[in-house]
Design a protein around this motif. Structure first.
Motif, PDB file in Angstrom:
ATOM      1  N   HIS A  78      26.978  37.466  40.673  1.00 20.86           N
ATOM      2  CA  HIS A  78      26.389  36.152  40.382  1.00 20.86           C
ATOM      3  C   HIS A  78      26.237  35.933  38.881  1.00 20.86           C
ATOM      4  O   HIS A  78      25.881  34.845  38.446  1.00 20.86           O
ATOM      5  N   TYR A  79      26.483  36.992  38.109  1.00 22.97           N
ATOM      6  CA  TYR A  79      26.278  36.897  36.654  1.00 22.97           C
ATOM      7  C   TYR A  79      27.576  37.123  35.887  1.00 22.97           C
ATOM      8  O   TYR A  79      27.536  37.293  34.681  1.00 22.97           O
ATOM      9  N   ARG A  80      28.717  37.143  36.588  1.00 19.23           N
ATOM     10  CA  ARG A  80      29.988  37.388  35.880  1.00 19.23           C
ATOM     11  C   ARG A  80      30.388  36.143  35.093  1.00 19.23           C
ATOM     12  O   ARG A  80      30.612  35.072  35.657  1.00 19.23           O
ATOM     13  N   GLN A  81      30.527  36.305  33.772  1.00 15.14           N
ATOM     14  CA  GLN A  81      30.797  35.149  32.913  1.00 15.14           C
ATOM     15  C   GLN A  81      32.143  34.509  33.225  1.00 15.14           C
ATOM     16  O   GLN A  81      32.284  33.291  33.179  1.00 15.14           O
ATOM     17  N   GLU A  82      33.167  35.350  33.534  1.00 18.60           N
ATOM     18  CA  GLU A  82      34.494  34.778  33.775  1.00 18.60           C
ATOM     19  C   GLU A  82      34.508  33.961  35.065  1.00 18.60           C
ATOM     20  O   GLU A  82      35.232  32.975  35.187  1.00 18.60           O
ATOM     21  N   VAL A  83      33.670  34.363  36.020  1.00 21.81           N
ATOM     22  CA  VAL A  83      33.576  33.621  37.275  1.00 21.81           C
ATOM     23  C   VAL A  83      32.921  32.264  37.017  1.00 21.81           C
ATOM     24  O   VAL A  83      33.396  31.220  37.485  1.00 21.81           O
ATOM     25  N   ASN A  84      31.867  32.281  36.233  1.00 25.48           N
ATOM     26  CA  ASN A  84      31.186  31.021  35.930  1.00 25.48           C
ATOM     27  C   ASN A  84      32.063  30.101  35.081  1.00 25.48           C
ATOM     28  O   ASN A  84      32.032  28.880  35.237  1.00 25.48           O
ATOM     29  N   GLU A  85      32.904  30.692  34.214  1.00 24.32           N
ATOM     30  CA  GLU A  85      33.842  29.902  33.414  1.00 24.32           C
ATOM     31  C   GLU A  85      34.878  29.234  34.333  1.00 24.32           C
ATOM     32  O   GLU A  85      35.180  28.042  34.196  1.00 24.32           O
ATOM     33  N   ALA A  86      35.396  30.021  35.258  1.00 26.75           N
ATOM     34  CA  ALA A  86      36.403  29.500  36.200  1.00 26.75           C
ATOM     35  C   ALA A  86      35.817  28.364  37.035  1.00 26.75           C
ATOM     36  O   ALA A  86      36.467  27.345  37.293  1.00 26.75           O
ATOM     37  N   LYS A  87      34.588  28.541  37.433  1.00 23.04           N
ATOM     38  CA  LYS A  87      33.918  27.521  38.240  1.00 23.04           C
ATOM     39  C   LYS A  87      33.785  26.213  37.447  1.00 23.04           C
ATOM     40  O   LYS A  87      34.017  25.129  37.979  1.00 23.04           O
ATOM     41  N   ALA A 131      39.153  43.571  42.407  1.00 14.75           N
ATOM     42  CA  ALA A 131      38.475  42.374  41.906  1.00 14.75           C
ATOM     43  C   ALA A 131      39.405  41.327  41.311  1.00 14.75           C
ATOM     44  O   ALA A 131      39.183  40.828  40.233  1.00 14.75           O
ATOM     45  N   GLU A 132      40.474  40.995  42.022  1.00 13.67           N
ATOM     46  CA  GLU A 132      41.366  39.941  41.566  1.00 13.67           C
ATOM     47  C   GLU A 132      41.080  38.671  42.369  1.00 13.67           C
ATOM     48  O   GLU A 132      40.785  38.741  43.556  1.00 13.67           O
ATOM     49  N   CYS A 133      41.192  37.537  41.723  1.00 16.98           N
ATOM     50  CA  CYS A 133      40.847  36.295  42.404  1.00 16.98           C
ATOM     51  C   CYS A 133      41.683  35.139  41.857  1.00 16.98           C
ATOM     52  O   CYS A 133      42.023  35.126  40.678  1.00 16.98           O
ATOM     53  N   ARG A 134      42.035  34.185  42.722  1.00 18.08           N
ATOM     54  CA  ARG A 134      42.734  32.974  42.277  1.00 18.08           C
ATOM     55  C   ARG A 134      42.104  31.751  42.906  1.00 18.08           C
ATOM     56  O   ARG A 134      41.715  31.782  44.083  1.00 18.08           O
ATOM     57  N   ILE A 135      42.056  30.702  42.100  1.00 17.39           N
ATOM     58  CA  ILE A 135      41.607  29.412  42.633  1.00 17.39           C
ATOM     59  C   ILE A 135      42.812  28.476  42.525  1.00 17.39           C
ATOM     60  O   ILE A 135      43.313  28.236  41.416  1.00 17.39           O
ATOM     61  N   TYR A 136      43.293  28.024  43.664  1.00 17.16           N
ATOM     62  CA  TYR A 136      44.488  27.178  43.681  1.00 17.16           C
ATOM     63  C   TYR A 136      44.085  25.715  43.840  1.00 17.16           C
ATOM     64  O   TYR A 136      43.323  25.369  44.751  1.00 17.16           O
ATOM     65  N   THR A 145      46.298  26.422  38.682  1.00 23.74           N
ATOM     66  CA  THR A 145      45.689  27.630  39.258  1.00 23.74           C
ATOM     67  C   THR A 145      44.803  28.294  38.219  1.00 23.74           C
ATOM     68  O   THR A 145      45.135  28.283  37.024  1.00 23.74           O
ATOM     69  N   ILE A 146      43.740  28.891  38.668  1.00 29.44           N
ATOM     70  CA  ILE A 146      42.919  29.726  37.784  1.00 29.44           C
ATOM     71  C   ILE A 146      43.005  31.150  38.303  1.00 29.44           C
ATOM     72  O   ILE A 146      42.844  31.375  39.512  1.00 29.44           O
ATOM     73  N   THR A 147      43.309  32.088  37.421  1.00 31.41           N
ATOM     74  CA  THR A 147      43.317  33.490  37.850  1.00 31.41           C
ATOM     75  C   THR A 147      42.138  34.208  37.212  1.00 31.41           C
ATOM     76  O   THR A 147      41.769  33.932  36.072  1.00 31.41           O
ATOM     77  N   LEU A 148      41.588  35.113  37.969  1.00 34.05           N
ATOM     78  CA  LEU A 148      40.414  35.855  37.512  1.00 34.05           C
ATOM     79  C   LEU A 148      40.624  37.347  37.705  1.00 34.05           C
ATOM     80  O   LEU A 148      41.009  37.790  38.783  1.00 34.05           O
ATOM     81  N   ASN A 149      40.417  38.087  36.651  1.00 30.82           N
ATOM     82  CA  ASN A 149      40.364  39.552  36.732  1.00 30.82           C
ATOM     83  C   ASN A 149      39.092  39.944  35.996  1.00 30.82           C
ATOM     84  O   ASN A 149      38.613  39.160  35.180  1.00 30.82           O
ATOM     85  N   PRO A 150      38.593  41.157  36.208  1.00 34.24           N
ATOM     86  CA  PRO A 150      37.341  41.506  35.525  1.00 34.24           C
ATOM     87  C   PRO A 150      37.445  41.263  34.018  1.00 34.24           C
ATOM     88  O   PRO A 150      38.326  41.792  33.353  1.00 34.24           O
TER      89      PRO A 150
END
Ligand SMILES: NC(=O)c1ccc[n+]([C@@H]2O[C@H](COP(=O)([O-])OP(=O)(O)OC[C@H]3O[C@@H](n4cnc5c(N)ncnc54)[C@H](O)[C@@H]3O)[C@@H](O)[C@H]2O)c1
Length: 321
Positions: free
Chosen positions: A111-120, A232-237, A242-247
């Motif tokens: 809930h505190y990962r900066q890259e996740v919040n950036e992607a959001k 911990a790999e993630c993509r938002i299509y 697309t947004i890709t997320l890695n740690p």
């Protein structure tokens, strides 16, 4: 000011670390009491707050005893040993904490990962990839049966539902919700492959439908030897990118025809900043009254996704949350 473990050497090790930290921060180690019984630690008036990092099946009782003793609590994930217990945590611990003006946070660092919040922010505030259609995440790794996670006695002979997936996979419940919002439906298939963590499915392929209509897919395994980078790999299509997320990394691609161009990249120092952020949130909630991000209610819903995936895999059904 105090440490506790049923293994005195473990308690002493943390006490040594605390003394070093105190010396760096305050110029003196101060007195650090060491306990084998957590109730004797909870009885100490100088203890204002506790960090609970325990075998998962103990989270509920010790969280409850901690708030009853008037302590603020930051407790490791997952919130409970099963969904019923997690419900009890939300009902009882929250109520006692509210009545006594205590902070309770679940240490869910996703809930505190900066890259996740950036992607959001890119996806939903800036609408940088058009309409979001699908969120995909995976974490594939083989837990070494001879050391670490998969050899911890309380993990091998576990007293909680979901084994490795409840333990590590719950982070991805948090990730999916953080990105896609609340979940409406879950459908999953599972396998039991790990040589020591044998009491539960350790590999799950989970389909998700979010309430807002976005669809999602999550593959989690603690038993498969995936290639490097599969953690911990993630993509938002979206309809336009697309947004890709890695740690530690977030990348924003647009896609015109065949070519996806990187529009923007953000590198964050390390995923470990999320641990710092979770503790900072706890500190600021206790000292300054700031709202907690990873509340008990949030942690419950993260956990609910994983438990629903087990229900689905075991019953061959779609689960409505
Ligand atoms: N957020 C993350 O990235 C992350 C990573 C690893 C572990 N965790 C979580 O941390 C928690 C602990 O996991 P771990 O790998 O550190 O386990 P661990 O076994 O290394 O540590 C747990 C400790 O609790 C002690 N203990 C057991 N019963 C006790 C009791 N009644 N009173 C006091 N101490 C007791 C054990 O002796 C042990 O030292 C789990 O909830 C796990 O999910 C989170």
């Amino acid at each position: 000011v105090a440490t506790c473990d049923i293994v005195p050497e473990a308690s002493a090790e943390i006490a040594t670390m605390a003394a070093e930290l105190n010396t760096t921060q305050y110029g003196e180690a101060g007195e650090i009491s060491q306990h084998e019984d957590y109730k004797s630690l909870l009885a100490r008036p100088e203890v204002e707050a506790v960090l609970l990092s325990l075998p998962i099946h103990l989270n509920y009782q010790i969280m409850l005893d901690s708030v009853l003793a008037g302590k603020h609590v930051i407790c490791e994930k997952p919130i409970g040993a099963n969904l019923n217990q997690a419900r009890k945590v939300v009902a009882t611990v929250s109520e006692i904490a509210e009545n006594r003006d205590l902070v309770v946070e679940i240490a869910e660092n996703y809930h505190y990962r900066q890259e996740v919040n950036e992607a959001k922010k890119w996806a939903f505030e800036e609408k940088a990839i058009g309409e979001v259609v699908m969120i995909w995440a995976k974490s594939i790794f083989r837990q070494d049966p001879t050391k670490g996670f998969a050899s911890t006695p309380w993990r091998v002979d576990n007293q909680y539902r979901g084994g490795i997936v409840a333990d590590g996979g719950v982070h991805y419940g948090a990730l999916m919700r953080r990105l896609g919002g609340e979940v409406e439906q879950i459908q999953a298939f599972g396998k039991m492959m790990h040589p020591t963590a044998t009491s539960s499915l350790d590999t799950l392929s989970i389909n998700i439908r979010f309430r807002n209509g976005i669809i999602g897919s999550l593959q989690y395994s603690g038993a498969i030897a995936g290639p490097t980078g599969d953690l911990a790999e993630c993509r938002i299509y979206g309809t336009h990118g697309t947004i890709t997320l890695n740690p530690g990394h977030a990348r924003l691609f647009n896609r015109e025809g065949e070519v996806g161009d990187v529009l923007e990249q953000r590198h964050f120092e390390a995923t470990n900043t999320s641990y710092y952020e979770e503790f900072l949130n706890f500190y600021e909630a206790v000292r300054q009254g700031k709202p907690v991000v990873a509340t008990l209610q949030e942690a419950f819903r993260d956990f609910q996704i994983i438990m629903a995936a087990f229900d689905s895999a075991e019953e061959s059904s779609v689960i409505f949350l």
